[in-house]
Write an enzyme that holds these catalytic residues in place. Structure first.
Site, PDB file in Angstrom:
ATOM      1  CG  ASP A   1      -1.984  -0.860   1.155  1.00  0.00           C
ATOM      2  OD1 ASP A   1      -2.186  -1.875   0.283  1.00  0.00           O
ATOM      3  OD2 ASP A   1      -3.011  -0.926   1.767  1.00  0.00           O
ATOM      4  CG  ASP A   2       0.165   3.699   2.186  1.00  0.00           C
ATOM      5  OD1 ASP A   2      -1.040   3.498   2.130  1.00  0.00           O
ATOM      6  OD2 ASP A   2       0.579   3.804   3.540  1.00  0.00           O
TER       7      ASP A   2
ATOM      8  CG  HIS B   1      -3.771   6.991   2.738  1.00  0.00           C
ATOM      9  ND1 HIS B   1      -3.941   6.933   4.001  1.00  0.00           N
ATOM     10  CD2 HIS B   1      -3.337   6.058   2.190  1.00  0.00           C
ATOM     11  CE1 HIS B   1      -3.661   5.753   4.561  1.00  0.00           C
ATOM     12  NE2 HIS B   1      -3.280   5.041   3.430  1.00  0.00           N
TER      13      HIS B   1
ATOM     14  CE1 TYR C   1      -4.554   6.400   7.885  1.00  0.00           C
ATOM     15  CE2 TYR C   1      -6.633   7.171   6.929  1.00  0.00           C
ATOM     16  CZ  TYR C   1      -5.298   7.355   7.133  1.00  0.00           C
ATOM     17  OH  TYR C   1      -4.555   8.448   6.924  1.00  0.00           O
TER      18      TYR C   1
ATOM     19  CG  HIS D   1      -4.456   2.674  -0.738  1.00  0.00           C
ATOM     20  ND1 HIS D   1      -5.496   1.943   0.008  1.00  0.00           N
ATOM     21  CD2 HIS D   1      -3.428   3.223   0.279  1.00  0.00           C
ATOM     22  CE1 HIS D   1      -5.116   1.840   1.384  1.00  0.00           C
ATOM     23  NE2 HIS D   1      -3.883   2.483   1.554  1.00  0.00           N
TER      24      HIS D   1
ATOM     25  CG  HIS E   1       2.567   0.088   4.047  1.00  0.00           C
ATOM     26  ND1 HIS E   1       2.110  -0.891   5.251  1.00  0.00           N
ATOM     27  CD2 HIS E   1       1.232   0.780   4.106  1.00  0.00           C
ATOM     28  CE1 HIS E   1       0.955  -0.611   5.817  1.00  0.00           C
ATOM     29  NE2 HIS E   1       0.407  -0.080   5.163  1.00  0.00           N
TER      30      HIS E   1
END
Length: 292
Positions: free
Chosen positions: A88-89, A151, A188, A147, A246
């Site tokens: 992720d991210d 965020h 989250y 995603h 991540h």
């Protein structure tokens, strides 16, 4: 600039061109404008309020093809003997190294990409340098999911802001890849009933996980033991796992990723994408931005 903003300042909104920082001060630059900290409702210039270049996808048809459910929580793989590594991210400064590592190991993974967060710049802005990295993900056989744009917590915003978080990332990704993902992970893992309904209306499988490595916590000190202990609970023939890590974490790219690959292979697992671990054919992982 310098004026108070947000709920602690009577819901004051910053002037055009300014951002409202997490601490409720109007200003410019990363400390004020970077998502997800910048307060969207009070900072017109927040990164999360920017609109990427590209064709608007808000009117794209959204047929719900395939057998995998839409708009509901998916936290487990369904094909036994599989481990799906997800990151992720990103993309970020370590992502290319991770792609190199995955290629050396002949392992496909799934990347849930954020469009414009942490001051890294928009993913489809040529100046950011991220477009070829995302294109390489597809070329190397990985799966790309959304995603969101910056965020933000999808539950802590208006329906219009939630729509923008979905659509803006689609615009950026479709300008890079020519397609829109049908898989999305909420930041989250925060997504209530209204959020799930919105994601279903936009044609998304909502992906969470059942192994959280917590690689972001204290430099990832417990990540390896968390992963290894859960993986060892049952034989590979009787279990399957959907793992969260991540690619923005240096520890993950330089240590954890190879560890996860080695332990999964040693235990007899096959490492695959999220779509593959759900038994969903690759043709269902994306939709055409024009026809849907």
């Amino acid at each position: 600039s310098g004026a108070p903003c947000g709920p602690t300042a009577g819901n004051a909104i910053c002037d055009a061109g300014l951002c409202c920082s997490e601490n409720g001060i109007c200003g410019t630059g990363g400390a004020f404008c970077s998502g997800p900290a910048c307060q969207l409702s009070y900072g017109p210039a927040c990164d999360g309020n920017q609109i990427p270049a590209g064709t608007d996808t808000s009117k794209t048809p959204r047929p719900l093809f395939g057998s995998i459910p839409y708009g509901v929580d998916i936290s487990h793989c369904s094909v036994k003997g599989k481990v799906a590594l997800t990151f992720d991210d990103g993309p970020y400064i370590y992502t290319t190294e991770l792609l190199d590592l995955l290629k050396r190991n002949n392992v496909p993974a799934t990347f849930f990409v954020v469009g414009n967060n942490a001051g890294k710049g928009q993913i489809n802005d040529p100046k950011s340098g991220y477009t070829p990295i995302i294109q390489r993900m597809i070329a190397d056989g990985h799966q790309v999911g959304s995603h969101t744009w910056s965020h933000q917590d999808l539950n802590a915003m208006t329906p219009q802001q939630r729509k923008a978080q979905i659509v803006n990332n689609e615009i950026a990704l479709s300008s890079i890849l020519g397609v829109i993902p049908t898989y999305l992970r909420p930041p989250y893992t925060s997504c209530g009933a209204d959020c799930y309904n919105d994601l279903k209306s936009f044609g998304y499988h909502v992906v969470n996980y059942d192994i959280d490595t917590r690689d972001w916590e204290n430099g990832g000190v417990n990540a390896k033991s968390i992963y290894q202990n859960i993986l060892a609970q049952q034989p590979a023939a009787n279990s399957q796992w959907l793992t969260l890590a991540h690619d923005v974490q240096e520890f993950t790219v330089h240590e954890l990723a190879q560890f996860m690959i080695d332990k999964a292979k040693a235990a007899g697992y096959d490492l695959v994408t999220v779509g593959a671990c759900l038994g969903d054919p690759p043709g269902n992982w994306y939709r055409d931005p024009g026809t849907g």
